[in-house]
Motif scaffolding. Structure first.
Motif, PDB file in Angstrom:
ATOM      1  N   LEU A 149      13.620  42.566  34.264  1.00 44.62           N
ATOM      2  CA  LEU A 149      13.143  41.249  33.854  1.00 44.62           C
ATOM      3  C   LEU A 149      14.273  40.229  33.936  1.00 44.62           C
ATOM      4  N   VAL A 150      15.481  40.628  33.508  1.00 48.84           N
ATOM      5  CA  VAL A 150      16.663  39.764  33.549  1.00 48.84           C
ATOM      6  C   VAL A 150      17.858  40.596  33.998  1.00 48.84           C
ATOM      7  N   GLN A 151      18.652  40.067  34.882  1.00 49.01           N
ATOM      8  CA  GLN A 151      19.953  40.631  35.227  1.00 49.01           C
ATOM      9  C   GLN A 151      20.994  39.538  35.012  1.00 49.01           C
ATOM     10  N   SER A 152      22.017  39.816  34.221  1.00 52.21           N
ATOM     11  CA  SER A 152      23.032  38.783  33.990  1.00 52.21           C
ATOM     12  C   SER A 152      23.801  38.466  35.267  1.00 52.21           C
ATOM     13  N   GLU A 153      23.928  39.438  36.163  1.00 55.19           N
ATOM     14  CA  GLU A 153      24.446  39.248  37.520  1.00 55.19           C
ATOM     15  C   GLU A 153      23.494  39.985  38.457  1.00 55.19           C
ATOM     16  N   PRO A 154      23.134  39.412  39.585  1.00 58.76           N
ATOM     17  CA  PRO A 154      22.186  40.088  40.483  1.00 58.76           C
ATOM     18  C   PRO A 154      22.777  41.375  41.063  1.00 58.76           C
ATOM     19  N   PHE A 155      21.953  42.404  41.115  1.00 59.77           N
ATOM     20  CA  PHE A 155      22.379  43.653  41.742  1.00 59.77           C
ATOM     21  C   PHE A 155      21.135  44.392  42.230  1.00 59.77           C
ATOM     22  N   ASP A 156      21.331  45.286  43.202  1.00 53.24           N
ATOM     23  CA  ASP A 156      20.251  46.099  43.750  1.00 53.24           C
ATOM     24  C   ASP A 156      20.362  47.519  43.201  1.00 53.24           C
ATOM     25  N   GLY A 157      19.238  48.207  43.226  1.00 55.92           N
ATOM     26  CA  GLY A 157      19.243  49.580  42.772  1.00 55.92           C
ATOM     27  C   GLY A 157      19.110  49.672  41.265  1.00 55.92           C
ATOM     28  N   SER A 158      19.375  50.851  40.727  1.00 56.56           N
ATOM     29  CA  SER A 158      19.204  51.100  39.290  1.00 56.56           C
ATOM     30  C   SER A 158      20.519  51.397  38.590  1.00 56.56           C
ATOM     31  N   ALA A 159      21.647  51.162  39.259  1.00 55.24           N
ATOM     32  CA  ALA A 159      22.954  51.360  38.638  1.00 55.24           C
ATOM     33  C   ALA A 159      23.459  50.011  38.117  1.00 55.24           C
ATOM     34  N   LEU A 160      23.680  49.934  36.807  1.00 60.64           N
ATOM     35  CA  LEU A 160      24.111  48.689  36.173  1.00 60.64           C
ATOM     36  C   LEU A 160      25.611  48.507  36.390  1.00 60.64           C
ATOM     37  N   PRO A 161      26.029  47.438  37.099  1.00 64.16           N
ATOM     38  CA  PRO A 161      27.461  47.246  37.357  1.00 64.16           C
ATOM     39  C   PRO A 161      28.249  46.966  36.082  1.00 64.16           C
ATOM     40  N   VAL A 162      29.571  47.046  36.188  1.00 64.13           N
ATOM     41  CA  VAL A 162      30.423  46.716  35.046  1.00 64.13           C
ATOM     42  C   VAL A 162      30.288  45.230  34.725  1.00 64.13           C
ATOM     43  N   ASN A 163      30.533  44.902  33.471  1.00 62.18           N
ATOM     44  CA  ASN A 163      30.476  43.512  32.982  1.00 62.18           C
ATOM     45  C   ASN A 163      29.133  42.858  33.271  1.00 62.18           C
ATOM     46  N   THR A 164      28.070  43.655  33.157  1.00 61.47           N
ATOM     47  CA  THR A 164      26.723  43.179  33.453  1.00 61.47           C
ATOM     48  C   THR A 164      25.767  43.697  32.389  1.00 61.47           C
ATOM     49  N   ALA A 165      24.728  42.896  32.108  1.00 55.75           N
ATOM     50  CA  ALA A 165      23.677  43.307  31.178  1.00 55.75           C
ATOM     51  C   ALA A 165      22.329  43.055  31.823  1.00 55.75           C
ATOM     52  N   ALA A 166      21.317  43.777  31.361  1.00 57.98           N
ATOM     53  CA  ALA A 166      19.980  43.631  31.921  1.00 57.98           C
ATOM     54  C   ALA A 166      18.918  43.865  30.866  1.00 57.98           C
ATOM     55  N   TRP A 167      17.773  43.194  31.060  1.00 61.60           N
ATOM     56  CA  TRP A 167      16.538  43.474  30.330  1.00 61.60           C
ATOM     57  C   TRP A 167      15.576  44.109  31.325  1.00 61.60           C
ATOM     58  N   PHE A 168      14.910  45.197  30.919  1.00 55.38           N
ATOM     59  CA  PHE A 168      14.001  45.863  31.858  1.00 55.38           C
ATOM     60  C   PHE A 168      12.955  46.655  31.098  1.00 55.38           C
TER      61      PHE A 168
END
Length: 553
Positions: free
Chosen positions: A531-550
């Motif tokens: 729903l929200v990615q603090s930084e855009p990324f592909d796939g299901s691996a959350l990068p460092v220094n990043t947050a997400a709502w899903f």
């Protein structure tokens, strides 16, 4: 910690779940062109704030003041300083905000006044022991001829906390207390005349229609009996947030003041709110300010000061919900304000910077701006998913960093002057906002004047530059606030989840929130819909220094 449910406090008052936007008037928007923001400037930008989605605005001081401490030295509590406009301008701003469904909270400074306040001027002319002196903390000096200050307290802004006056007959006289600048004498809150005066001031603004007050230095006002000697630890925060039993911070007597004010607020319809600035050593102590018959909110400074560390962040969220919930109050969440290094810089510092010190050209441990902004966006993504009320500081929705390269000759914070340049102070978070990438003063006004210099690189943070960029920090904030409201995230339960030692992970109903504070990506698994990615990324691996709502399938 997995599957441990924490419940936010109940209640339907607006302030329990509100997103409140702090306006620092002199740096928000300037219609007069003198380089200082004003009340008509705020009115002119209300549609921008409405589009951001906030529920209320809090205005830092705009009352009559000689501006020795950017308005936190008030000379007249019932009028607007001409720098900012008139009472009619205030009334128009208030009406226009209310017309847009935006509530208005004003800053109140009760610990001290300006030395230009009529009461203090009367005190200087009056005799020791007089009614006029009794409104402030005057004391005889120590030493054979009273030549030494009454105790050894040190000002928050540096130097001693006492100033000796010259009596009306020209002889050296008593000393007065000033926790902050020498131009800010402390009121004596054991004096009933002071208490009645502030009841009247509260009613003056409530009668105009304000929705509440942010109370400056809410943990001050009462000093320990006898004014005992005290020196803080060398590495202590200047506002007392890290130490117990400070004789001028957090004294029990302040609670009687706020119970009294609570009764005044209850005379008015509309869930008027008191929010306290109280820097205290523990969340349990902080929660005492928001017991049911006292203040309604107090800033969560332990949360603000938490380092970029997953364990620390999980702990402060858990402890905040527990401590505030225990007294029936909502947790408040805040990452930046006008007194601290902006969190787009602070979260990436590589050296200690105690509250109030600031960052300047010669500071050690300056942050990497890319890492700082990524962490700031992730931190906000977590904050706006939490139950309770959230405070934003103007410009953080643009991702503004601290202005670190302000030349010495432009600095204005009293801390800079009182420490002989040893501490840079708070100017770096107070630089006027960029509204347009092109044009004078980045759209702050039409003349190009600016009371603090704006960094050239701020063109890329200008609001108009970010409006059309789907990935901008501004649009991230808009998205977060809209989803927060539509999903009712200001109330309800928080269920902790386990995503590894370097993650902060919890669930809000069907919504999962994860932030990666480590050094390696975190695999979120299958069936994830973001729903929200603090930084855009592909796939299901959350990068460092990043947050997400899903959500999960």
């Amino acid at each position: 910690m997995a599957d441990l449910e924490q419940i936010a406090s109940p209640g339907s008052e607006w302030w329990r779940t509100a997103v409140i936007y702090q306006i620092y008037p002199r740096s928000f928007s300037d219609t007069s062109g003198d380089g200082i923001g004003d009340l008509p400037g705020i009115t002119s930008r209300l549609d921008d704030l409405k589009s951001l989605g906030i529920d209320a605005i809090w205005l830092s001081p705009f009352m009559t003041s000689p501006q020795k401490d950017a308005g936190y030295d008030v000379a007249d509590y019932r009028d607007v300083d001409p720098l900012f406009g008139t009472l009619a301008d205030f009334d128009e701003m208030l009406a226009q905000a209310h017309a847009r469904g935006i509530r208005v909270i004003v800053d109140l400074v009760p610990n001290h006044s300006s030395d230009q306040h009529v009461w203090f001027q009367q005190a200087l002319k009056a005799a020791p022991g007089s009614r006029e002196r009794a409104r402030y903390v005057f004391r005889d000096g120590r030493g054979e001829h009273g030549e030494l200050p009454p105790n050894n307290w040190e000002s928050v802004f540096g130097g001693g906390m006492w100033q000796r006056i010259t009596e009306a007959d020209g002889t050296p006289g008593q000393w007065y207390l000033h926790i902050f600048d020498v131009s800010q004498p402390d009121f004596d809150w054991t004096n009933e005349e002071v208490r009645e005066e502030f009841r009247s001031i509260l009613r003056f603004w409530l009668d105009r229609g304000v929705d509440g007050f942010r109370v400056d230095v809410a943990h001050g006002m009462i000093k320990a009996d006898g004014l005992p000697d005290y020196l803080p630890a060398a590495d202590a925060d200047s506002m007392g947030g890290g130490e117990e039993n400070v004789p001028y911070w957090g004294q029990d007597g302040v609670h009687d003041i706020y119970r009294d004010w609570h009764r005044v607020m209850a005379e008015y319809d509309g869930d008027r709110a008191l929010c306290g600035e109280a820097w205290l050593p523990t969340l349990e102590r902080t929660a005492l300010w928001v017991r049911p018959d006292e203040m309604h909110q107090t800033f969560n400074f332990p949360y603000l000061m938490t380092p970029w560390d997953a364990t620390a962040l999980r702990d402060v969220i858990r402890d905040s919900l527990s401590a505030f919930g225990a007294v029936g109050a909502p947790s408040t969440w805040v990452l930046s304000n006008h007194d601290v290094i902006r969190h787009a810089s602070r979260l990436a510092l590589t050296a200690d910077s105690p509250q109030g010190d600031g960052i300047g050209p010669k500071s050690a441990g300056k942050p990497d701006p890319v890492i700082g902004l990524s962490r700031a966006r992730a931190a906000t993504t977590v904050m706006l998913s939490l139950p309770g009320s959230a405070y934003l500081f103007q410009g953080e929705e643009l991702g503004l960093p601290e202005a670190m390269e302000i030349p010495d000759e432009f600095r204005q914070d009293p801390t800079w002057f009182r420490t002989g340049g040893e501490r840079y102070g708070r100017d770096g978070c107070r630089v006027p906002l960029p509204w347009t990438a092109d044009g004078p003063a980045f759209g702050f006004n039409e003349t190009g004047e600016s009371w603090l210099p704006q960094p050239d690189e701020w063109a890329r943070f200008a609001r108009d530059a970010e409006e059309g960029d789907a990935g901008s920090t501004l649009n991230l904030y808009k998205h977060l606030i809209a989803e927060r409201r539509s999903r009712g995230l200001g109330t309800g339960s928080l269920v902790w989840e386990d995503a590894g030692a370097d993650a902060v992970a919890f669930r809000r109903g069907e919504l999962h929130v994860v932030a990666n504070l480590g050094s390696e990506p975190i695999e979120l698994g299958e069936g994830v819909t973001f729903l929200v990615q603090s930084e855009p990324f592909d796939g299901s691996a959350l990068p460092v220094n990043t947050a997400a709502w899903f959500t999960r399938a």
